[in-house]
Scaffold this active site. Structure first.
Site, mmCIF file in Angstrom:
data_model
loop_
_atom_site.group_PDB
_atom_site.id
_atom_site.type_symbol
_atom_site.label_atom_id
_atom_site.label_comp_id
_atom_site.label_asym_id
_atom_site.label_seq_id
_atom_site.Cartn_x
_atom_site.Cartn_y
_atom_site.Cartn_z
ATOM 1 N N ARG A 142 0.818 -1.214 0.000
ATOM 2 C CA ARG A 142 0.000 0.000 0.000
ATOM 3 C C ARG A 142 0.856 1.269 0.000
ATOM 4 O O ARG A 142 0.315 2.380 -0.048
ATOM 5 C CB ARG A 142 -0.917 0.010 1.225
ATOM 6 N N TYR A 194 0.622 4.442 -2.446
ATOM 7 C CA TYR A 194 -0.441 5.415 -2.164
ATOM 8 C C TYR A 194 -0.178 6.142 -0.856
ATOM 9 O O TYR A 194 -0.204 7.377 -0.801
ATOM 10 C CB TYR A 194 -1.778 4.686 -2.110
ATOM 11 N N ASN A 249 -18.237 -3.380 -3.222
ATOM 12 C CA ASN A 249 -18.175 -4.847 -3.283
ATOM 13 C C ASN A 249 -19.397 -5.487 -2.638
ATOM 14 O O ASN A 249 -20.067 -6.346 -3.227
ATOM 15 C CB ASN A 249 -16.916 -5.356 -2.582
ATOM 16 N N ARG A 276 -14.059 0.550 10.354
ATOM 17 C CA ARG A 276 -13.923 1.703 9.474
ATOM 18 C C ARG A 276 -15.025 2.702 9.809
ATOM 19 O O ARG A 276 -16.052 2.349 10.402
ATOM 20 C CB ARG A 276 -14.058 1.297 7.990
#
Length: 319
Positions: free
Chosen positions: A141, A144, A189, A210
């Protein structure tokens, strides 16, 4: 009326920001190379005489006149930014340099759409802007995460050295209409899987958390940040200050879609953060801003968008 440049204007957030600023009476220049953005997002805007589309890669200089710049250009979902990590870093870093150079020439106010990913897998919870983060600089990751961290450095340097009026916002998980069906984000998704009664793939045991901010709330935060005085540079967190487990999101999606989907469990990807929630005290203080859309209401609007997309263009959704 202002002339406003939006890089990444064909993307999920960029296209909605184009529409919002047009409705406010501005001229809008949308710049996108459509690496991940979609032309279908801006089709409704093309007949507006105050809207202009330029196909351009921000890793190359752009010569144009404008009053304000929103720099949103960059793939924002792991499946997209990991597809070409070198290009992701270039977009973050070279793109920032080119847009800052343009802003310096024009003395234009410029906003950087940074990300909660600068905090990495955080050891501080909730995340405050003063926290420096816990990022793996060579992980899958990192293209990014570190690209966005470097972009923040560049914006800060241009502010300190050149007196350029910059704005830095750190965007936490955001969802809503115009999300790409193949961006690999958890909301899109789950919704597509649930609408088709397919198994919902949940990575890890579903206990990771989250915060989910609805698109329109986030855009209001961007516009308010741009409107602040030049001495307010940020960074400022923008996101929903409530957290949900990924399993809770999956169960709510199944409920709202009346789906027969089952939840199945897969291995957790490398460097995936275990928890993510913003402290938005600074946004409340400086911008008088906080999200107002509950998760269930925002999900329902997003489900309606994807349901319509499945019916009108199944090839785009399922290919």
């Amino acid at each position: 009326m202002k002339r406003i440049l939006i890089t990444g204007g064909g993307g999920f957030l960029g296209s909605a920001l184009c529409e919002k600023l047009l409705k406010a009476g501005n001229e809008v220049i949308c710049v996108d190379n459509f690496f991940t953005g979609s032309k279908r997002n801006i089709y409704p805007l093309l007949d507006d005489p105050r809207f202009e589309l330029i196909r351009h890669d921000v890793t190359f200089p752009l010569y144009i006149e404008c009053d304000e710049i929103y720099n949103l250009a960059c793939p924002a979902s792991p499946i997209h930014y990991q597809r070409d990590p070198v290009q992701t870093v270039k977009t973050c870093v070279h793109g920032a340099i080119n847009m800052l150079g343009l802003a310096k020439r024009l003395r234009a106010k410029i906003l950087q759409a940074s990300t909660s990913e600068v905090y990495g897998d955080p050891a501080v919870h909730p995340q405050v802007e003063s926290y420096w983060g816990n990022v793996n600089p060579i992980g899958i990751r990192s293209c990014y995460d570190e690209g966005k961290r470097c972009a923040e450095t560049l914006f800060s340097c241009y502010n300190m050295q050149c007196g350029l009026p910059v704005k830095i916002v750190r965007i936490f998980n955001t969802y809503g209409p115009n999300m790409h069906p193949h961006d690999g984000r958890v909301v899109s998704n789950f919704i597509l899987q649930a609408l088709q009664n397919k198994d919902i793939t949940l990575y890890g045991d579903g206990s990771q958390t989250r915060s989910f901010c609805y698109r329109d709330d986030l855009l209001e935060g961007l516009v308010r940040m741009m409107a602040t005085s030049d001495d307010v540079t940020g960074p400022v967190n923008l996101g929903m200050p409530q957290e949900f487990t990924i399993r809770e999101l999956a169960e709510l999606t199944i409920k709202l879609t009346n789906s027969n989907s089952r939840i199945i469990y897969c291995d957790l990807p490398s460097d995936d953060p275990k928890q993510r929630k913003p402290d938005i005290s600074l946004a409340r203080k400086l911008l008088d801003w906080e999200p107002v859309t509950p998760l269930e209401a925002g999900l329902q609007k997003t489900i309606e968008y994807f349901d319509g997309l499945l019916k009108s263009d199944p090839d785009f959704c399922l290919s």
